[in-house]
Design an enzyme around this catalytic site. Structure first.
Site, PDB file in Angstrom:
ATOM      1  N   HIS A  19      -4.196   2.417  13.736  1.00  0.00           N
ATOM      2  CA  HIS A  19      -5.416   2.743  13.005  1.00  0.00           C
ATOM      3  C   HIS A  19      -5.771   4.219  13.147  1.00  0.00           C
ATOM      4  O   HIS A  19      -6.632   4.710  12.406  1.00  0.00           O
ATOM      5  CB  HIS A  19      -6.559   1.875  13.543  1.00  0.00           C
ATOM      6  CG  HIS A  19      -7.373   1.206  12.482  1.00  0.00           C
ATOM      7  ND1 HIS A  19      -6.959   1.029  11.171  1.00  0.00           N
ATOM      8  CD2 HIS A  19      -8.622   0.638  12.544  1.00  0.00           C
ATOM      9  CE1 HIS A  19      -7.893   0.397  10.486  1.00  0.00           C
ATOM     10  NE2 HIS A  19      -8.908   0.161  11.279  1.00  0.00           N
ATOM     11  N   ASN A  70     -15.118   2.586  10.815  1.00  0.00           N
ATOM     12  CA  ASN A  70     -15.849   1.952   9.713  1.00  0.00           C
ATOM     13  C   ASN A  70     -17.051   2.745   9.209  1.00  0.00           C
ATOM     14  O   ASN A  70     -17.653   2.363   8.206  1.00  0.00           O
ATOM     15  CB  ASN A  70     -16.314   0.552  10.135  1.00  0.00           C
ATOM     16  CG  ASN A  70     -15.157  -0.404  10.339  1.00  0.00           C
ATOM     17  OD1 ASN A  70     -14.007  -0.092  10.013  1.00  0.00           O
ATOM     18  ND2 ASN A  70     -15.441  -1.576  10.885  1.00  0.00           N
ATOM     19  N   ASP A  95      -4.195   5.060   7.576  1.00  0.00           N
ATOM     20  CA  ASP A  95      -3.184   4.011   7.636  1.00  0.00           C
ATOM     21  C   ASP A  95      -3.415   3.024   6.494  1.00  0.00           C
ATOM     22  O   ASP A  95      -4.533   2.829   6.046  1.00  0.00           O
ATOM     23  CB  ASP A  95      -3.265   3.277   8.978  1.00  0.00           C
ATOM     24  CG  ASP A  95      -4.666   2.719   9.251  1.00  0.00           C
ATOM     25  OD1 ASP A  95      -5.614   3.523   9.339  1.00  0.00           O
ATOM     26  OD2 ASP A  95      -4.818   1.488   9.362  1.00  0.00           O
ATOM     27  N   ASN A 116     -12.351  -0.486   5.473  1.00  0.00           N
ATOM     28  CA  ASN A 116     -13.769  -0.219   5.706  1.00  0.00           C
ATOM     29  C   ASN A 116     -14.083   1.267   5.860  1.00  0.00           C
ATOM     30  O   ASN A 116     -15.200   1.699   5.561  1.00  0.00           O
ATOM     31  CB  ASN A 116     -14.244  -0.991   6.941  1.00  0.00           C
ATOM     32  CG  ASN A 116     -14.363  -2.477   6.676  1.00  0.00           C
ATOM     33  OD1 ASN A 116     -14.673  -2.897   5.560  1.00  0.00           O
ATOM     34  ND2 ASN A 116     -14.101  -3.289   7.682  1.00  0.00           N
TER      35      ASN A 116
END
Length: 207
Positions: A19, A70, A95, A116
């Protein structure tokens, strides 16, 4: 000012996660192009520099939001407000589970595809941000997506991610110069995506 944003989560716990591909790429760009020191600004780590393109030298801000993945749109909006630019000046590196490992696609506009961080960016800046989507593959089960992206890149992943990072750095002037197609072509020429190994945990994903 062009703003290059890396998606990721702050702190050593997440530093090598899939991530955090965007953060890792910005660190590589920072070193390769001799950007200034990282400073705490815009709820982010920020560094200023410039990249020589075919049409001249372009000022660039590297931005690693510290708001967690997020909520990265908040940091982006603060940087844009300071430099008096809009979404068209923002490029987000992130990613992408819906691309096979090592594939790269540049996209402007469209939906957030359930990401998100991109959802947050669009909520704050609108849909016109440019995205460099870095394929990491899909774990094969929707329930496994979160633990997959929050796990570190494996040794097998690094065999393609390391040369891909180098290729993105070398082709960066095309991205900065708004030649998205040439950037994408050069990256994939310099670092062809690996053939998928069915023995690996993830599946390729889709185009």
């Amino acid at each position: 000012m062009l703003i290059l944003v890396g998606q990721g989560n702050p702190g050593t716990k997440y530093a090598k996660n899939r991530h955090n591909a965007g953060f890792l790429l910005l660190d590589r760009i920072h070193a390769a192009y001799g950007f200034g020191p990282w400073k705490a600004k815009f709820d982010s780590e920020a560094a200023e520099g410039a990249v020589e393109t075919a049409t001249g030298r372009q000022k660039v801000l590297l931005l690693k939001p510290q708001t967690y993945y997020n909520e990265t749109g908040l940091a982006m909006s603060k940087a844009c407000a300071f430099y008096k630019v809009g979404a068209e000046a923002v490029t987000v590196l992130h990613d992408e589970i819906d691309l096979a490992p090592g594939r790269v696609r540049v996209k402007r506009g469209g939906g957030h595809s359930g990401n998100n961080g991109i959802r947050s960016a669009m909520a704050h800046l609108g849909p016109d941000i440019r995205r460099v989507r870095i394929g990491i593959g899909h774990p094969g089960d929707k329930a496994m997506v979160m633990p997959y992206v929050l796990s570190d890149f494996s040794k097998a992943d690094l065999e393609w991610f390391t040369p891909l990072s180098d290729a993105i750095c070398k082709a960066l002037p095309f991205l900065i110069g708004s030649d998205d197609e040439r950037f994408q072509t050069e990256v994939m020429r310099l670092a062809p995506a690996p053939k998928h190994d069915p023995k690996q945990a993830g599946r390729p994903g889709t185009e």
